[in-house]
Design a protein around this motif. Structure first.
Motif, PDB file in Angstrom:
ATOM      1  N   UNK A 103      30.671   9.415  18.902  1.00 54.46           N
ATOM      2  CA  UNK A 103      29.335   9.732  18.442  1.00 54.46           C
ATOM      3  C   UNK A 103      29.212   9.311  16.977  1.00 54.46           C
ATOM      4  N   UNK A 104      28.196   9.801  16.288  1.00 54.12           N
ATOM      5  CA  UNK A 104      27.839   9.229  14.995  1.00 54.12           C
ATOM      6  C   UNK A 104      28.975   9.265  13.978  1.00 54.12           C
ATOM      7  N   UNK A 105      29.715  10.366  13.893  1.00 54.04           N
ATOM      8  CA  UNK A 105      30.764  10.462  12.876  1.00 54.04           C
ATOM      9  C   UNK A 105      31.809   9.372  13.048  1.00 54.04           C
ATOM     10  N   UNK A 106      32.272   9.178  14.283  1.00 48.36           N
ATOM     11  CA  UNK A 106      33.300   8.163  14.520  1.00 48.36           C
ATOM     12  C   UNK A 106      32.734   6.756  14.427  1.00 48.36           C
ATOM     13  N   UNK A 107      31.508   6.559  14.914  1.00 46.60           N
ATOM     14  CA  UNK A 107      30.876   5.244  14.828  1.00 46.60           C
ATOM     15  C   UNK A 107      30.771   4.787  13.376  1.00 46.60           C
ATOM     16  N   UNK A 109      32.476   5.800  10.745  1.00 44.97           N
ATOM     17  CA  UNK A 109      33.806   5.560  10.163  1.00 44.97           C
ATOM     18  C   UNK A 109      34.353   4.199  10.581  1.00 44.97           C
ATOM     19  N   UNK A 110      34.200   3.856  11.865  1.00 43.93           N
ATOM     20  CA  UNK A 110      34.742   2.585  12.355  1.00 43.93           C
ATOM     21  C   UNK A 110      33.925   1.403  11.846  1.00 43.93           C
ATOM     22  N   UNK A 111      32.609   1.532  11.786  1.00 40.39           N
ATOM     23  CA  UNK A 111      31.779   0.452  11.256  1.00 40.39           C
ATOM     24  C   UNK A 111      32.125   0.153   9.804  1.00 40.39           C
ATOM     25  N   UNK A 112      32.314   1.199   9.017  1.00 38.57           N
ATOM     26  CA  UNK A 112      32.664   0.998   7.614  1.00 38.57           C
ATOM     27  C   UNK A 112      34.081   0.455   7.457  1.00 38.57           C
ATOM     28  N   UNK A 113      35.003   0.899   8.312  1.00 30.70           N
ATOM     29  CA  UNK A 113      36.393   0.442   8.212  1.00 30.70           C
ATOM     30  C   UNK A 113      36.485  -1.061   8.491  1.00 30.70           C
ATOM     31  N   UNK A 114      35.683  -1.575   9.424  1.00 32.34           N
ATOM     32  CA  UNK A 114      35.770  -2.976   9.824  1.00 32.34           C
ATOM     33  C   UNK A 114      34.736  -3.865   9.133  1.00 32.34           C
ATOM     34  N   UNK A 115      33.842  -3.261   8.351  1.00 30.50           N
ATOM     35  CA  UNK A 115      32.735  -4.008   7.728  1.00 30.50           C
ATOM     36  C   UNK A 115      31.957  -4.797   8.771  1.00 30.50           C
ATOM     37  N   UNK A 116      31.682  -4.154   9.902  1.00 28.79           N
ATOM     38  CA  UNK A 116      30.973  -4.809  10.999  1.00 28.79           C
ATOM     39  C   UNK A 116      29.582  -5.245  10.549  1.00 28.79           C
ATOM     40  N   UNK A 117      29.165  -6.430  11.021  1.00 23.06           N
ATOM     41  CA  UNK A 117      27.857  -6.957  10.651  1.00 23.06           C
ATOM     42  C   UNK A 117      26.804  -6.672  11.710  1.00 23.06           C
ATOM     43  N   UNK A 118      27.230  -6.313  12.929  1.00 23.19           N
ATOM     44  CA  UNK A 118      26.277  -6.073  14.012  1.00 23.19           C
ATOM     45  C   UNK A 118      26.858  -5.066  14.986  1.00 23.19           C
ATOM     46  N   UNK A 119      25.987  -4.469  15.785  1.00 22.69           N
ATOM     47  CA  UNK A 119      26.422  -3.541  16.827  1.00 22.69           C
ATOM     48  C   UNK A 119      25.600  -3.820  18.087  1.00 22.69           C
ATOM     49  N   UNK A 120      26.288  -3.793  19.239  1.00 27.78           N
ATOM     50  CA  UNK A 120      25.660  -4.027  20.545  1.00 27.78           C
ATOM     51  C   UNK A 120      25.876  -2.795  21.406  1.00 27.78           C
ATOM     52  N   UNK A 121      24.821  -2.321  22.053  1.00 31.96           N
ATOM     53  CA  UNK A 121      24.957  -1.147  22.902  1.00 31.96           C
ATOM     54  C   UNK A 121      24.001  -1.263  24.092  1.00 31.96           C
TER      55      UNK A 121
END
Length: 502
Positions: A103-107, A109-121
């Protein structure tokens, strides 16, 4: 020979099959996909899948995602997951796979850890509106520049991938196939905390080889995967073994035993990949008669210490292989003995190649560390991601670098028979199915709920552990945990006892 030809990517493997048999069935959706996602199930040939992959890759390129940037994916076990991963690789991107329970807390944390540029859901999965979760998490991750999804009723600001497939762009990007480059990022929890584990295409392929070689899967198998792909093991066991075999891959979103058997029978699948405890429940009661085409079963163990005490496999007409999973560190497979159906012996040394051929290790190697724990090394293992913390600055003797990953699973070595028994999971790390977390996190969340609240993990034969909670007001505790953005395992630990089943 061009060096790129010696180190294929997953998309290169797909295109090799496409060139040989474009009209063969490649991917098949769960038959109950409508209930899970609100979308009708699909069945695609390799040529049809290729067109969708190209359309999605063009969308990612048009969205301005630079080569080698990270794209996060939180999707169910449906065709869209496989197509998105292959499309991202075709566009030169790295895929971060997010578990559905996050959920939001883990999402965030992981987005910031990887510096992700996009998300697909997906707009909705099993009644949960994942599109809103992705939008809220993206708002807290400064690196996110593009949010997109499949399905209807997407929130404002989320791009529709269905529209990109219906009206595809012709944009392409010249990407030289190189299996040494990063392919995925998965996420693990060890005693030292949360880890992002990047893997190359070659590392992923080595994981698939470890499974397919030990299980002796033939070419062109018609396989069914009922294991969520949002991990290294899930990808290696399903997507990679499918690409290595050149057959077809049907998907089942876990877990409905009746629907699974219906799918296996209707599609005449000869191979099943699923959580081992659930597969063992299907054994017996004339399994071979009910599923006459089934020849191979791969049972995946998230709690590998439970394999030795598991029941024997009864159906001799079907070969059963135990696949031992050690978080995101690595895996190995061992075929069950045909005589009695009991788990086969686990031996230290090379896996996936004849032991008598020096230097022929293909998939990995098992070893016992000086601490009496199980170590893994080889091409599938990312040693750098699990490197121990550096010693204090005043240390005069820095620890020598390791060439293996210590899984922290306690083992016992039987020198007389040259076998290993896995006796206990890592200390301080809890696992509920595929979700791993630190024991100390439970105390922290309990503390935030106020005086009298308790959250604990209890041993569970099926999933390793199960969560149980107690508070002065369980309903208020559930609401508080949900507001903190925690996953439903934490929230539902505080369900009222009157509603508990078993």
């Amino acid at each position: 020979m061009n060096q790129a030809n010696t180190s294929p990517t997953l998309d290169a493997l797909f295109q090799r099959i496409l060139a040989r048999k474009p009209d063969a069935i490649a991917l098949v959706d769960p038959i109950n996909k409508q209930r899970i996602t609100g979308r009708a199930p699909m069945r695609l040939t390799y040529a049809e899948a290729d067109r969708v992959i190209s359309a999605l890759a063009a969308h990612f390129i048009d969205a301005g995602l630079p080569p080698h940037s990270v794209i996060a994916v939180q999707l169910p076990n449906t065709i869209e997951f496989v197509l998105t991963v292959l499309a991202a690789h075709r566009a030169g991107l790295v895929v971060a796979v997010f578990p559905l329970l996050w959920r939001q807390a883990e999402l965030v944390a992981a987005l910031n850890r990887t510096s992700a540029r996009a998300i697909v859901t997906m707009s909705k999965i099993d009644g949960v509106i994942h599109a809103d979760l992705a939008m809220h998490a993206a708002a807290e991750a400064f690196s996110i520049r593009h949010v997109c999804g499949f399905g209807n009723d997407l929130p404002e600001g989320m791009f529709s991938l269905d529209q990109s497939i219906a009206k595809p762009s012709q944009s392409t990007r010249g990407v030289m196939p190189d299996g040494r480059k990063a392919a995925i990022v998965s996420f693990d929890v060890t005693a030292d905390g949360f880890r992002a584990v990047p893997r190359s295409h070659l590392s992923l392929i080595a994981g698939g080889l470890a499974i397919s070689l030990e299980s002796d899967l033939p070419q062109g198998v018609n396989m069914m995967s009922a294991f969520l792909p949002s991990s290294f093991a899930g990808l290696a066991a399903s997507v990679v073994t499918w690409l290595l075999s050149g057959g077809s891959l049907a998907l089942h979103h876990p877990f409905d035993a009746e629907v699974l058997e219906q799918q296996l029978a209707e599609l005449a699948c000869d191979t099943l990949i699923a959580p081992a405890q659930l597969v063992l429940r299907l054994d017996g009661s004339d399994l071979a008669g009910r599923l006459p085409n089934l020849r191979y079963v791969l049972g995946l163990w998230r709690a590998p210490e439970q394999v030795a005490s598991s029941p024997a496999w009864k159906t001799r007409e079907i070969e059963f292989s135990d696949v031992y999973l050690f978080g995101e560190a690595g895996l190995f497979a061992v075929r069950r003995t045909a005589a009695d159906g009991n788990p086969g012996p686990v031996k230290p040394g090379r896996q996936g190649a004849p032991r008598e051929q020096p230097g022929s290790s293909i998939a990995g190697e098992i070893l016992v560390t000086p601490k009496g724990t199980l170590g893994l090394r080889g091409p599938m293992v990312v040693v750098a991601a699990y490197a121990p913390a550096p010693p204090p600055s005043d240390s005069l003797m820095p620890a020598p670098p390791r060439d293996y990953v210590d899984t922290e699973y306690a083992v016992r070595l039987d020198r007389a028979h040259d076998t290993i028994s896995i006796t206990a999971p890592p200390a301080g790390v809890m696992a509920v199915g595929g979700y791993r977390f630190l024991a100390q996190d439970l105390h922290e969340w309990s503390r935030r709920l106020g005086q009298g609240a308790l959250l604990t993990a209890l041993p569970d034969r099926l999933s390793g552990h199960r969560l149980a909670g107690r508070a002065m007001d369980n309903a208020r505790a559930r609401d508080a945990l949900a507001e903190l953005g925690l996953n439903p395992l934490m929230v539902e630990a505080f369900r009222d006892r009157a509603n508990q089943s078993g």
